[in-house]
Design an enzyme around this catalytic site. Structure first.
Site, PDB file in Angstrom:
ATOM      1  N   TYR A   1       0.818  -1.219   0.000  1.00  0.00           N
ATOM      2  CA  TYR A   1       0.000   0.000   0.000  1.00  0.00           C
ATOM      3  C   TYR A   1       0.849   1.266   0.000  1.00  0.00           C
ATOM      4  CZ  TYR A   1      -4.508  -2.195   0.753  1.00  0.00           C
ATOM      5  OH  TYR A   1      -5.665  -2.905   0.604  1.00  0.00           O
TER       6      TYR A   1
ATOM      7  N   LYS B   1       3.957 -14.192   5.645  1.00  0.00           N
ATOM      8  CA  LYS B   1       4.318 -15.244   4.687  1.00  0.00           C
ATOM      9  C   LYS B   1       5.848 -15.284   4.650  1.00  0.00           C
ATOM     10  CE  LYS B   1       2.986 -18.146   1.349  1.00  0.00           C
ATOM     11  NZ  LYS B   1       2.085 -19.292   1.502  1.00  0.00           N
TER      12      LYS B   1
ATOM     13  N   ASP C   1      -1.916 -18.012   4.639  1.00  0.00           N
ATOM     14  CA  ASP C   1      -2.876 -18.941   4.020  1.00  0.00           C
ATOM     15  C   ASP C   1      -3.474 -19.875   5.074  1.00  0.00           C
ATOM     16  OD1 ASP C   1      -0.211 -19.666   4.118  1.00  0.00           O
ATOM     17  OD2 ASP C   1      -0.233 -20.900   2.311  1.00  0.00           O
TER      18      ASP C   1
ATOM     19  N   ASP D   1      -5.935  -6.082   5.274  1.00  0.00           N
ATOM     20  CA  ASP D   1      -7.089  -5.667   4.474  1.00  0.00           C
ATOM     21  C   ASP D   1      -7.971  -6.877   4.170  1.00  0.00           C
ATOM     22  OD1 ASP D   1      -8.667  -4.018   2.765  1.00  0.00           O
ATOM     23  OD2 ASP D   1      -7.606  -4.844   1.034  1.00  0.00           O
TER      24      ASP D   1
END
Ligand code: NAD
Length: 377
Positions: free
Chosen positions: A123, A190, A223, A247
């Site tokens: 972002y 991640k 995930d 988000d």
């Protein structure tokens, strides 16, 4: 008397903002509203979607409540929402998601707090357009320094994640947890794939966590986190994430409690705070007096708590919870079928909340939260 900047936004923003203003006024807390338009129509009139006057008003008043603002997809102006968060360094996006009795969901035991980093990650707005000279230079630089090829017809977005930004958002999450008597903070990443950005976030999270031994800490890969939240959401408490995962997981958590119409939020910095629902401007519903104002009203509850008006916050939250539990004066998204002819409009839902405020209602659906913010410096 408080002076608060009110940004109605566009799309369904003005309708839900008006409903929210009315219910907050009905609590009796004395507020002078400084209305400031931003968004698409302002862009057409003033050439900028976020004029300086809006930023100046928030800087002066320190508190704002905001409806959603549309962001053109792929081209056009940059997101007003993201620009505002960056301009005011509102680094923490706080989004509590908990079950309301009577709301139609697959779960009845959700009590999650999403803490999303608000200023970094994908972002940051650092992008390189396909085919431009600077993009070609970047591709050459990457080849020279890493030996890796990026296809010549690529566009590139940069994902910066700093120690400073990661540590302060994780600290915010722990401070929030401590002040609100929450038991666990889960950091999401991640790091197995993006070792230097998400790996750094995880390392910073572990380092901050070592100073909060009274609160449990764990981490999850994004995930796996998504699956776990769908399968066993009751295992999670405060969840802290970099910007993009935050988000996405915010909307996932909204889905667990019955939809975006019930998911409030706040963007909080060291000095200022802007309260806004998680959802967007839903442009196709603009002007229909149809959409759910509760997410923005509940953002107003967070704002009242932030101001120290905990009694008014409690009463307003209880009134909203009572209207939800009764299920009569709720908007179409909370009815068993979307075309239910008894669905209330946006303004009727606000009228029902105001009626409940007149008789003091008790509700065990009121949150345990005492503070909307986690930091006090
Ligand atoms: P959205 O959140 O506006 O709407 C998605 C769907 O969610 C809607 O079609 C509707 O079915 C449901 N929904 C949303 N708000 C609701 C409400 N109050 N009551 C009942 N149902 C509701 O997401 P989108 O369609 O992806 O985005 C529309 C625009 O909003 C885009 O321009 C996007 O950039 C912008 N946006 C703004 C913000 C913000 O202002 N902070 C946040 C998200 C998206």
């Amino acid at each position: 008397m408080y002076t608060i900047t009110l940004i109605p936004g566009d799309g369904i923003g003005p309708e839900i903002a008006e409903a929210t203003r009315r219910v907050i006024e009905a609590t009796g807390v004395p507020i002078t509203w400084e209305a400031q338009d931003a968004g698409e129509d302002v862009y057409k009139k003033e050439g900028r979607p976020l004029p300086q006057r809006v930023i100046d008003s928030i800087k002066k008043n320190k508190i704002a409540i905001k409806g959603p603002v549309t962001t053109p997809i792929g081209s056009g102006f940059r997101s007003v929402n993201v620009t505002l968060r960056l301009a005011l360094d509102l680094y923490s996006c706080l989004r509590p998601c908990r079950s309301f009795k009577g709301a139609r969901t697959r779960y009845d035991n959700i009590d999650l707090v999403i803490v999303r980093e608000n200023t970094e990650d994908l972002y940051a707005g650092i992008e390189f357009q396909k085919g431009r000279e600077d993009t070609k230079r970047l591709i050459d630089f990457v080849k020279a320094s890493t030996g890796k090829d990026i296809r010549q017809d690529s566009g590139i977005s940069i994902k910066p994640i700093s120690v400073y930004g990661s540590e302060r958002i994780v600290r915010f999450a722990f401070e929030y947890a401590r002040k609100n008597k929450r038991k666990k903070v889960t950091a999401v990443h991640k790091a197995n794939i993006m070792k230097y950005s998400d790996g750094l976030f995880l390392e910073a999270a572990r380092s901050v966590a070592s100073n909060y031994t009274d609160i449990e800490f764990e981490d999850r890969i994004i995930d796996n986190m998504c699956m776990q939240l769908v399968q066993k959401p009751e295992k999670y408490d405060v969840i802290v994430l970099p910007n993009l995962y935050g988000d996405i997981v915010s909307d996932l958590a909204a889905g667990l409690i019955g939809g975006l119409g019930l998911a409030p939020g706040a963007n909080i910095g060291e000095e200022m705070a802007v309260f806004e629902p998680t959802h967007g401007s839903a442009p196709k519903y603009k002007g229909l007096n149809k959409m759910n104002p509760f997410a923005m009203m509940l953002s107003g509850v967070m704002m009242l708590r932030h101001l120290g008006e905990s009694n008014a916050a409690q009463r307003l939250e209880a009134a909203i919870a009572a209207v939800i539990e009764e299920g009569r004066h709720v908007t179409y998204d909370m009815k068993p079928k979307p075309d239910d002819p008894t669905a209330a409009g946006t303004s009727e839902a606000a009228d029902a909340v105001i009626e409940k405020l007149k008789v003091s209602v008790n509700s065990d659906s009121v949150s345990k939260e005492t503070l909307s913010a986690g930091t006090e410096h």
